[in-house]
Design a protein around this motif. Structure first.
Motif, PDB file in Angstrom:
ATOM      1  N   SER A  58       0.785  -1.301  -0.139  1.00 26.14           N
ATOM      2  CA  SER A  58      -0.244   0.270   0.105  1.00 26.14           C
ATOM      3  C   SER A  58       0.252   1.215   0.483  1.00 26.14           C
ATOM      4  N   ASP A  59       2.097   1.464  -0.221  1.00 22.81           N
ATOM      5  CA  ASP A  59       3.335   2.506   0.239  1.00 22.81           C
ATOM      6  C   ASP A  59       3.927   2.574  -0.815  1.00 22.81           C
ATOM      7  N   VAL A  60       3.872   4.189  -1.099  1.00 25.18           N
ATOM      8  CA  VAL A  60       3.780   4.878  -2.584  1.00 25.18           C
ATOM      9  C   VAL A  60       5.086   4.798  -2.544  1.00 25.18           C
ATOM     10  N   VAL A  61       6.040   4.825  -3.133  1.00 21.66           N
ATOM     11  CA  VAL A  61       7.507   5.361  -3.140  1.00 21.66           C
ATOM     12  C   VAL A  61       7.280   6.035  -4.419  1.00 21.66           C
ATOM     13  N   VAL A  62       8.513   7.540  -4.594  1.00 15.77           N
ATOM     14  CA  VAL A  62       8.505   8.076  -5.844  1.00 15.77           C
ATOM     15  C   VAL A  62      10.121   8.760  -5.227  1.00 15.77           C
ATOM     16  N   ARG A  63      10.672   9.053  -6.782  1.00 13.49           N
ATOM     17  CA  ARG A  63      11.663   9.591  -6.884  1.00 13.49           C
ATOM     18  C   ARG A  63      11.488  11.413  -6.676  1.00 13.49           C
ATOM     19  N   TYR A  64      11.906  12.112  -5.271  1.00 11.90           N
ATOM     20  CA  TYR A  64      11.345  13.624  -5.473  1.00 11.90           C
ATOM     21  C   TYR A  64      12.029  14.377  -5.884  1.00 11.90           C
ATOM     22  N   GLY A  65      13.218  13.659  -6.049  1.00  9.29           N
ATOM     23  CA  GLY A  65      14.157  15.173  -7.462  1.00  9.29           C
ATOM     24  C   GLY A  65      15.129  15.029  -6.928  1.00  9.29           C
ATOM     25  N   GLY A  66      16.546  14.502  -7.387  1.00  7.03           N
ATOM     26  CA  GLY A  66      17.924  14.581  -7.724  1.00  7.03           C
ATOM     27  C   GLY A  66      17.927  13.073  -6.930  1.00  7.03           C
ATOM     28  N   ASP A  67      18.880  13.481  -5.089  1.00  7.62           N
ATOM     29  CA  ASP A  67      18.801  11.517  -5.047  1.00  7.62           C
ATOM     30  C   ASP A  67      18.003  11.904  -3.879  1.00  7.62           C
ATOM     31  N   GLU A  68      16.567  12.806  -3.453  1.00  8.72           N
ATOM     32  CA  GLU A  68      15.565  12.679  -2.052  1.00  8.72           C
ATOM     33  C   GLU A  68      14.645  11.638  -3.126  1.00  8.72           C
ATOM     34  N   PHE A  69      14.450  10.595  -2.289  1.00  4.87           N
ATOM     35  CA  PHE A  69      13.020  10.007  -2.236  1.00  4.87           C
ATOM     36  C   PHE A  69      11.971   9.823  -0.769  1.00  4.87           C
ATOM     37  N   LEU A  70      10.291  10.244  -1.645  1.00  4.64           N
ATOM     38  CA  LEU A  70       9.888  10.498  -0.905  1.00  4.64           C
ATOM     39  C   LEU A  70       8.722   9.008  -0.792  1.00  4.64           C
ATOM     40  N   VAL A  71       8.053   8.349   0.336  1.00  2.00           N
ATOM     41  CA  VAL A  71       7.746   7.201   0.590  1.00  2.00           C
ATOM     42  C   VAL A  71       6.335   7.855   1.407  1.00  2.00           C
ATOM     43  N   ILE A  72       5.125   7.228   0.932  1.00  4.23           N
ATOM     44  CA  ILE A  72       3.728   7.960   1.697  1.00  4.23           C
ATOM     45  C   ILE A  72       3.407   6.796   2.007  1.00  4.23           C
TER      46      ILE A  72
END
Length: 420
Positions: free
Chosen positions: A343-357
């Motif tokens: 159910s988690d959503v992983v995105v590449r937020y920009g550059g070397d930063e990732f975001l997990v919802i």
């Protein structure tokens, strides 16, 4: 999902003799001739307007029993001579045959008249389809009405060679869906009779589609290489006309084109929402997901966001080159996909930063996820993480993301701080 037509219309038989009028009786089938007792021999008065009702195309058949050894069958505006046998049941059986021919001709005429409007409706349904299942359902629904079969179902082929009907839009969990095993004979249009759909018959793979004992025959038309349209018929005298097959092929072809359109749109949408380097979602994808997760959080559902980036990523890029840096990003993306919940959503937020919802998640669960990812990439690169949970005072999704970012930078600052 199988769709079914309304009950068949039936014609009524009215037998006239020079001596008067006798009862009307339902027309028997060709294979079950009427017996004498099926026609009540009582005299009744001539009904006013009976011939006019026939001429208007109402469901009546008038059989005039002539003294010259022949009967005249009047069905709507059609009249034809029916040779009279030695017994009345034979005459009725012949009348049933004539009425059957008339019924097929009337159905053929009605279908031709309605075809343009029905095709327009079908094209509109295909154009409105947003998913592949929408296309398959539109094909079955409209084929049923256009060809006038008893049931219709579109079966979709999966990787295991199973053909299964798509779920209805309002289907309940676990609801039965018709399915059969793929057979190479389905790669071309064809007809299967009920006697063939038996364990010892010519087409035993069709047995599941003959669950109704009244089903007499089945027509199938392939839809590309990935599915098949199936129509069944109950009436023994029913035949699929050459023009029916032409229409079914055209409907299947239009469905193929609609499926390609839906897939193309889905591919473009996927490209617009996917980071090409890591194959994770991008910022736009994050915004779409966050809008839904934020609405659920407003209703009381837990929502946690984790921001994560790579320690010393710039130095890796400078020392080893961008290709090595890209490899590091892909390695972290792989670790995140492997460790995140479904159910988690992983995105590449920009550059070397990732975001997990993490919808329905907790701060503790997010920190545990970060630790598992660290262990997976240990020895390749270090990571830092900041976690924030939804709070009622937050007024927009951006506030939650910014709070996770703030805590990420605090964590990085602590890691850089000198010890002692």
């Amino acid at each position: 999902m199988m769709v079914r037509r309304a009950d068949d219309r039936r014609l009524r038989l009215v037998l006239a003799r020079p001596t008067g009028w006798i009862s009307g009786a339902e027309i028997p089938s060709r294979r079950q001739p009427a017996r004498r007792r099926d026609v009540l021999p009582e005299m009744i008065e001539m009904q006013d307007g009976l011939l006019e009702r026939c001429e208007r195309g109402e469901s009546l058949v008038l059989l005039l029993d002539g003294a010259d050894g022949e009967g005249v069958l009047v069905t709507g505006a059609v009249a034809g001579r029916v040779p009279n046998g030695s017994e009345t049941p034979d005459l009725l059986d012949r009348a049933a045959l004539g009425a059957s021919v008339f019924l097929r001709e009337r159905m053929r005429t009605e279908k031709r008249q309605q075809l343009p409007d029905q095709l327009i409706g079908y094209f509109e349904a295909l154009n409105a389809a947003e998913t592949e299942d929408d296309v398959w359902r539109a094909l079955a629904n409209h084929a049923l009405r256009i060809v006038v079969a008893h049931t219709a179902v579109a079966l979709v082929r999966d990787d295991r060679g199973v053909l299964r009907a798509p779920a209805a839009a309002d289907a309940r969990p676990g609801e039965h869906r018709p399915c059969i095993l793929w057979d190479d004979r389905l790669a071309a249009p064809g007809l299967v009779l009920s006697e063939d759909a038996r364990a010892s018959g010519a087409a035993p793979f069709m047995v599941p589609l003959f669950g109704d004992p009244a089903t007499a025959l089945l027509a199938h038309v392939p839809v590309g290489t990935e599915g098949v349209l199936v129509l069944t018929e109950r009436r023994e005298e029913r035949i699929f006309e050459p023009e029916d097959w032409d229409v079914l092929r055209a409907l299947a072809l239009q469905a193929e084109m609609a499926l390609r359109r839906v897939r193309l749109i889905e591919s473009v949408r996927s490209l617009s929402l996917t980071d090409p380097l890591t194959a994770l979602g991008n910022r736009r994808h994050m915004e779409v997901v966050m809008a839904h997760a934020w609405a659920a959080a407003r209703r009381g559902e837990p929502l946690v966001v984790m921001a994560l980036d790579l320690d010393g990523f710039k130095e890796v890029n400078d020392a080893l080159g961008h290709e090595a840096g890209d490899d590091m990003l892909r390695a972290v993306a792989h670790a995140l996909r492997a460790e995140a919940r479904g159910s988690d959503v992983v995105v590449r937020y920009g550059g070397d930063e990732f975001l997990v919802i993490l919808p329905g998640g907790s701060v503790e669960g997010a920190l545990a996820l970060a630790e598992r990812v660290r262990r997976r990439v240990d020895g390749q690169i270090g990571i830092s993480a900041g976690v924030a949970a939804y709070a009622p005072e937050m007024s927009a999704p951006d506030h939650l993301v910014r709070e996770a970012d703030r805590r990420l930078y605090e964590a990085k600052a602590r890691r850089r701080a000198p010890v002692g």
